[in-house]
Enzyme design. Sequence first.
Site, PDB file in Angstrom:
ATOM      1  N   GLU A 183      43.619  44.153  50.539  1.00 32.19           N
ATOM      2  CA  GLU A 183      43.407  42.971  49.700  1.00 32.19           C
ATOM      3  C   GLU A 183      44.626  42.060  49.666  1.00 32.19           C
ATOM      4  O   GLU A 183      44.682  41.107  48.892  1.00 32.19           O
ATOM      5  CB  GLU A 183      43.011  43.395  48.279  1.00 32.19           C
ATOM      6  CG  GLU A 183      43.865  44.489  47.694  1.00 32.19           C
ATOM      7  CD  GLU A 183      43.290  45.088  46.413  1.00 32.19           C
ATOM      8  OE1 GLU A 183      42.506  44.406  45.728  1.00 32.19           O
ATOM      9  OE2 GLU A 183      43.649  46.235  46.087  1.00 32.19           O
ATOM     10  N   HIS A 188      30.616  32.284  30.215  1.00 38.06           N
ATOM     11  CA  HIS A 188      29.981  33.555  29.874  1.00 38.06           C
ATOM     12  C   HIS A 188      28.466  33.480  30.058  1.00 38.06           C
ATOM     13  O   HIS A 188      27.845  34.430  30.522  1.00 38.06           O
ATOM     14  CB  HIS A 188      30.274  33.924  28.416  1.00 38.06           C
ATOM     15  CG  HIS A 188      31.724  34.214  28.166  1.00 38.06           C
ATOM     16  ND1 HIS A 188      32.512  34.873  29.077  1.00 38.06           N
ATOM     17  CD2 HIS A 188      32.515  33.970  27.095  1.00 38.06           C
ATOM     18  CE1 HIS A 188      33.728  34.997  28.584  1.00 38.06           C
ATOM     19  NE2 HIS A 188      33.758  34.461  27.390  1.00 38.06           N
ATOM     20  N   CYS A 195      34.327  46.080  48.963  1.00 35.67           N
ATOM     21  CA  CYS A 195      33.929  46.251  47.567  1.00 35.67           C
ATOM     22  C   CYS A 195      34.155  44.998  46.727  1.00 35.67           C
ATOM     23  O   CYS A 195      34.038  45.034  45.508  1.00 35.67           O
ATOM     24  CB  CYS A 195      34.658  47.437  46.943  1.00 35.67           C
ATOM     25  SG  CYS A 195      36.453  47.335  47.018  1.00 35.67           S
ATOM     26  N   ASP A 237      40.784  39.580  45.725  1.00 38.89           N
ATOM     27  CA  ASP A 237      42.213  39.281  45.831  1.00 38.89           C
ATOM     28  C   ASP A 237      42.586  38.765  47.215  1.00 38.89           C
ATOM     29  O   ASP A 237      43.436  37.880  47.346  1.00 38.89           O
ATOM     30  CB  ASP A 237      43.050  40.527  45.506  1.00 38.89           C
ATOM     31  CG  ASP A 237      43.305  40.666  44.009  1.00 38.89           C
ATOM     32  OD1 ASP A 237      43.168  39.664  43.291  1.00 38.89           O
ATOM     33  OD2 ASP A 237      43.632  41.779  43.555  1.00 38.89           O
TER      34      ASP A 237
END
Length: 577
Positions: free
Chosen positions: A434, A192, A505, A458
């Site tokens: 994808e 994180h 994207c 993906d």
Amino acid sequence: MLKLKGIGAAAGIAIGPAFKVGKEDFTVSKDAINESDIPLQIQLFEEALIKTRREIIDLQKRIAVEMGQDEAQIFDAHLLVLEDRMLIEEVISRLKKERVNVAFIFFEVLKKYVEVFSKIEDEYLKERTADVNDVGKRILRNLLGRVESRGFENLKERVVVVAHDLSPSDTAAMHKQNVCALVTDVGGKTSHTAIMAKSLEIPAVVGVEGVTARIKMQDMLIVDGASGMVIIDPDEETLAYYREEELKLKGVTERFWAVKDEPAITRDGKAIEVSANIEFPEEVPSVKLHGAQGIGLYRTEFFYMNRKDAPSEEEHYQAYKHVAEDMSPHPVIIRTLDLGGDKFLSQFEIPHEIQPFLGWRAIRFCLARPDIFKVQLRAILRASVHGKLKLMYPMISGIEELKQANGILNDARNELLKEGIPFDKNLEVGAMIEVPSAAMTADLLAEEADFFSIGTNDLIQYSLAVDRANEKVAYLYEPAHPAVLRLIKNIIDSAHEAGIWVGMCGEMAGEPALILLLLGLGLDEFSIPPLLVPEAKYIIRSVTMEQVRGITKKALRLSTGKEVEEFAQAKLKEVLG
């Protein structure tokens, strides 16, 4: 002077005094209760869960607007912890059995969960200990009536935050405060701290073993996020060197910002569209601020998350209308519902599968549930008269799925015609590429689509058989792998032969060095996080198409992803000067 080596998690150089953040320790008293007190204790627990949920959702929305949706998604894991029936039922069961205050019971259960996660060998799952710990402490604060404060709001000077570890809540609280860098004892490139540091646009070095024991409050530090170096109490010569390097980096950033509102046109006149990815309508101001020429990916899953009922057509319509009007005359591409995989919704009874990313998700779910799918399609069509909307379907694997989706869209069009409701009859409809099968049959799909948008996250994962969230194989996740580049080339070539345009994207579109290769392959549109737009525009405006085609031609002859990456980085350095 002392030099310590860690993992460079976010590039950049920062110089400043240390601000040490200690571990937040909870002491919870154990108080006996009567059986008659149990209902009230359960009520207190439920109220704490509800309040915590509200806090996390509010925080998630704020982070999406201020930093970006990828960072906001960190808190999805927190919401899943709140919905963990095993945890909730264990607390209530022990409360009834042991008859002590619910805060103490929850504290004991939380410790057990944290201990279990911390012993897991898988690095990715081990790092999720921070999620359990963070949301658990939020619940405890709400049970005990404590106010959260780590002191970030009182900072009077620019500091380097030093901690054993930093929770998502910690890093969110730092936003727009006087924090110039992060240093932690633990963590990796997918932690994180790494993700949030990149969004805060500050350097970070993680995994510096024992750093908190060696650094004192107000020690002067140099943090080099690219090399993973932390220097404590630097001498004058070292300090002077890094101050000069810091100024150079600042100059580069200023060059990016100088062109953020300029068109993305190569030096020989080729116009490229640089758009932004968003999830919430509230992110539009950030899109405009960073100079994006539209929205290339408007994720819509947030409509369905953290609620017990399905959103209405009107809810969809109002949100899409707002974004379309706000971004007009620029285009907005709405991705239809992409549930499943790592996004589960209990109200739709999406099963928890052994291989969720290969299962009942995205367009597969929508085609199986046209009642849900058509509600969204009608709303998109209705909103299309308020701006320049386009739509695209996720995870198309073959021509039959695309035809079936377009069939449901045509049904929605016919319904609106009968009802006398206006919509854009020329609405562009695209397919996300994808899945390798879609990449290899792009020529067939191009006959049914108005455009393609390549979802590289993906596509790379499926093509290279790599779970990028799994630390043991994450090193195999290579966007520059020759196989990935060849798939992308086939997609773009097939689309252009059919006369349609191609965007991207996925995260790959925002990698500066790879922008050169993607330009050379003929990509027409880049859709990236708003923060990355100025740099992408600068790179595009610095090259000619002849130059990038030559770079890409050489890259395609290389044998490994590492070779391609190093070659592209060297060429980027030449371009940026």
